[in-house]
Write a protein that holds these residues in place. Sequence first.
Motif, PDB file in Angstrom:
ATOM      1  N   ASP A  26     142.471  96.789 114.590  1.00 55.53           N
ATOM      2  CA  ASP A  26     141.948  95.421 114.599  1.00 55.53           C
ATOM      3  C   ASP A  26     140.713  95.410 115.485  1.00 55.53           C
ATOM      4  O   ASP A  26     140.791  95.603 116.691  1.00 55.53           O
ATOM      5  CB  ASP A  26     143.008  94.466 115.157  1.00 55.53           C
ATOM      6  N   TYR A  27     139.547  95.229 114.872  1.00 55.45           N
ATOM      7  CA  TYR A  27     138.279  95.282 115.593  1.00 55.45           C
ATOM      8  C   TYR A  27     137.796  93.918 116.069  1.00 55.45           C
ATOM      9  O   TYR A  27     136.671  93.785 116.525  1.00 55.45           O
ATOM     10  CB  TYR A  27     137.208  95.936 114.723  1.00 55.45           C
ATOM     11  N   SER A  28     138.655  92.933 116.018  1.00 60.36           N
ATOM     12  CA  SER A  28     138.278  91.597 116.469  1.00 60.36           C
ATOM     13  C   SER A  28     138.077  91.609 117.985  1.00 60.36           C
ATOM     14  O   SER A  28     138.856  92.224 118.711  1.00 60.36           O
ATOM     15  CB  SER A  28     139.381  90.580 116.145  1.00 60.36           C
ATOM     16  N   PRO A  29     137.037  90.926 118.462  1.00 63.55           N
ATOM     17  CA  PRO A  29     136.862  90.840 119.922  1.00 63.55           C
ATOM     18  C   PRO A  29     138.087  90.191 120.559  1.00 63.55           C
ATOM     19  O   PRO A  29     138.758  89.352 119.955  1.00 63.55           O
ATOM     20  CB  PRO A  29     135.635  89.939 120.080  1.00 63.55           C
ATOM     21  N   ILE A  30     138.382  90.622 121.775  1.00 58.54           N
ATOM     22  CA  ILE A  30     139.511  90.056 122.503  1.00 58.54           C
ATOM     23  C   ILE A  30     139.166  88.623 122.884  1.00 58.54           C
ATOM     24  O   ILE A  30     138.094  88.361 123.431  1.00 58.54           O
ATOM     25  CB  ILE A  30     139.829  90.872 123.766  1.00 58.54           C
ATOM     26  N   ALA A  31     140.063  87.715 122.580  1.00 62.31           N
ATOM     27  CA  ALA A  31     139.843  86.314 122.926  1.00 62.31           C
ATOM     28  C   ALA A  31     140.065  86.142 124.426  1.00 62.31           C
ATOM     29  O   ALA A  31     141.088  86.540 124.959  1.00 62.31           O
ATOM     30  CB  ALA A  31     140.789  85.419 122.142  1.00 62.31           C
ATOM     31  N   GLY A  32     139.103  85.607 125.088  1.00 66.90           N
ATOM     32  CA  GLY A  32     139.237  85.371 126.518  1.00 66.90           C
ATOM     33  C   GLY A  32     139.461  83.899 126.800  1.00 66.90           C
ATOM     34  O   GLY A  32     139.433  83.061 125.898  1.00 66.90           O
TER      35      GLY A  32
END
Length: 146
Positions: A31-37
């Motif tokens: 999963d290459y989605s950016p980490i949600a911060g």
Amino acid sequence: MRHIPACAAIVLAATLSACAHAPQGATVPADYSPIAGEPAPPNARYYAECIGEAAASGRFRRASDGGGDELILFTCTGAPARAFWDALGPWSVAHDSAFAHAGRQYRSTARVVANMYGVDSCSVDASDADPRCVITFNAGDFLDGQ
């Protein structure tokens, strides 16, 4: 007893060996989605200011545990270190993470179990002066660039 030709036995052994070490279950695609911060809590500022001051002053170095963990150690001093030291006071009491070593008083963000590897800490000298903090950053293999 039936004899298996040597080549067939080697192929069979290699096949069974590969199967024995294959990962269990189905593989999951990355999963290459950016980490949600989310907004950082107030204590994050101590880390950011310490790392910023250390980087601007050139006070950072590499550390390796020999087991694959590559760290960058950022050492800040002055006002950022004093603020971090002061903020760690109640935390260190509550988490039993204050100690003395080599003429300095330390407060760490985690209780030291075996050694200081990977532990963030601040210290002052015997006269409560010369504040220093060391923040560890897990950099990974890219750090050595090979």
